[in-house]
Design an enzyme around this catalytic site. Structure first.
Site, PDB file in Angstrom:
ATOM      1  N   GLY A  55       5.221  10.185   5.621  1.00 19.86           N
ATOM      2  CA  GLY A  55       4.388  10.638   6.428  1.00 19.86           C
ATOM      3  C   GLY A  55       3.409  10.178   6.836  1.00 19.86           C
ATOM      4  N   ASN A  56       2.337  10.574   7.233  1.00 18.65           N
ATOM      5  CA  ASN A  56       1.094   9.864   7.583  1.00 18.65           C
ATOM      6  C   ASN A  56      -0.298  10.464   7.273  1.00 18.65           C
ATOM      7  OD1 ASN A  56       0.350  11.354  10.247  1.00 18.65           O
ATOM      8  ND2 ASN A  56       2.427  10.786  10.745  1.00 18.65           N
ATOM      9  N   TYR A  57      -1.395   9.996   7.949  1.00 18.04           N
ATOM     10  CA  TYR A  57      -2.587  10.492   7.434  1.00 18.04           C
ATOM     11  C   TYR A  57      -3.127  11.473   8.468  1.00 18.04           C
ATOM     12  CZ  TYR A  57      -2.790   6.788   3.854  1.00 18.04           C
ATOM     13  OH  TYR A  57      -2.518   6.061   2.687  1.00 18.04           O
TER      14      TYR A  57
END
Length: 410
Positions: free
Chosen positions: A211-213
């Site tokens: 995923g990412n932030y």
């Protein structure tokens, strides 16, 4: 400004009924002629005698007078009034209004009247945020009712209500503005906009993902701004990082349809389904470019060996929408770049057939993921660049929608 105006004031069963007395006094002070209608539950919170003394009229709550059988005609009341305002409006009464139940004089008058109708909801936050209540309020708006947003004093934009009835002074000002035609048509009324927001999670096994932030804050702020300006919003979001209360406040709202997704494939399917129906789409989501080529049905056990995960490309959602975009649709993309920012952003704009792109960089302090501020540059198809200083994401959303409005008006 209200002198001589004929106003029906409907009072329902809410602890905020005491405010109705103040509202009635202010309306009479403005020389309006006010007829009070009260529900049986409303009488449990404030006495008709008090209201009658303030209005100099009998308070009506039943179809017939028990002493002489006089009939109170809801049809005549509806024809008499210049405006009807229900304040406070309980969740129960709002539900009955939405579904056409008319088991008291106030509700039958509401169904009969042809005059403009204002509704000031009053209830606790959980009741106000409940999907059933929000659906009922949305139905009232569709039928032309003007909702006075709780605790803000403006007509409902959809996202800032706290459940508390608006103060009587503010309600009077809204009525004055209405009769003076100062309440403008919302600039995006009748428009429908799709917004994608948040990250996508690409599952490795049942407990791990890539995923990412991204927090989804920018997408949510854009959805808020669109609704404030009268647009109907289709929000496609991975809301995993939001609490249950945040979901209630953000998503169980007026004018918003929500599709919750996890992966890029999920978002792709929803976007393709919704996009043909909208006037514009704003692609704020941080969609993962790659996903694991193979998904493990069981948790991958740790060992002393290196783990190699083969990745395969995800569908390019914005590019696909650019391919199927009709001439009357607007498509807006986002670019998060770490080098050659403007050059790379413009390449993305052209390759995906976007109308403009919003460039932001994580290298500047206070910008990018997991912040409440951002610094953007908007680039259009002519490579015209408009740079903005560091602002809150709500302010950034307003800047972006300003540019969208310009295109929609062409």
């Amino acid at each position: 400004m209200l002198k001589g105006k004929k106003i029906i004031l409907g009072i329902t069963g809410s602890i905020a009924a005491y405010k109705a007395a103040y509202l009635l006094r202010l309306l009479v002070k403005e020389e309006a002629e006010v007829q009070v209608l009260i529900t049986p539950a409303g009488k449990e919170f404030i006495t008709p005698a008090t209201l009658s003394a303030l209005s100099n009229k009998p308070v009506l709550g039943t179809f017939f007078e028990t002493n002489d059988g006089t009939w109170h005609s809801h049809v005549n009341l509806g024809l008499w009034a210049d405006v009807m305002i229900i304040a406070p409006a309980s969740a129960n009464t709002i539900a009955k209004m939405a579904t056409g139940i008319c088991d008291n004089l106030l509700l039958t008058t509401y169904l009969s009247t042809k005059c403009p109708i204002f509704v000031a909801p009053a209830m606790d936050l959980d009741m106000f945020a409940h999907p059933a209540t929000q659906k009922n309020i949305s139905l009232l708006i569709e039928r032309g009712c003007k909702i006075i947003e709780p605790s803000t004093g403006v007509l409902a934009s959809g996202l800032h209500g706290k459940g508390r009835m608006e103060e009587p002074e503010q309600i009077v000002e809204i009525l004055k503005d209405f009769f003076e035609n100062k309440i403008p048509q919302k600039s995006l009324a009748g428009k429908r906009v799709m917004v994608t927001a948040g990250p996508t999670y690409e599952n490795i096994d049942p407990v791990r993902f890539i995923g990412n932030y991204s927090s989804g804050k920018t997408g949510i702020a854009i959805a808020e701004e669109l609704i404030k300006r009268g647009a109907k919003v289709d929000l496609i979001i991975n809301s995993h990082l939001l609490s249950s209360r945040e979901k209630e406040l953000y998503f169980n709202t007026l004018g918003t349809a929500r599709s919750e997704v996890i992966s890029a494939d999920d978002m792709y399917r929803e976007a393709l389904k919704i996009f043909p129906k909208v006037d514009a789409a704003i692609m704020t989501a941080a969609v993962a470019d790659f996903k694991p080529a193979k998904y493990s049905q069981k948790k991958i056990k740790r060992n002393d060996k290196n783990l190699t995960i083969e990745l395969s490309p995800n569908p390019d959602i914005a590019a696909k929408l650019g391919q199927i975009k009709k001439s009357n649709q607007i498509l807006i993309g986002f670019a998060l770049e770490t080098h050659d920012e403007e050059v790379n952003a413009f390449k993305k704009l052209i390759s995906k057939n976007l109308d403009f792109i919003v460039l932001n960089s994580p290298s500047t302090k206070g910008t990018g993921f997991m912040t409440d501020t951002n610094e953007i540059t908007i680039i259009d198809k002519n490579n015209f660049k408009k740079k903005y200083p560091l602002k809150t994401k709500k302010e950034v959303a307003s800047d972006i929608i300003d540019e969208l409005e310009k295109l929609l008006k062409k």
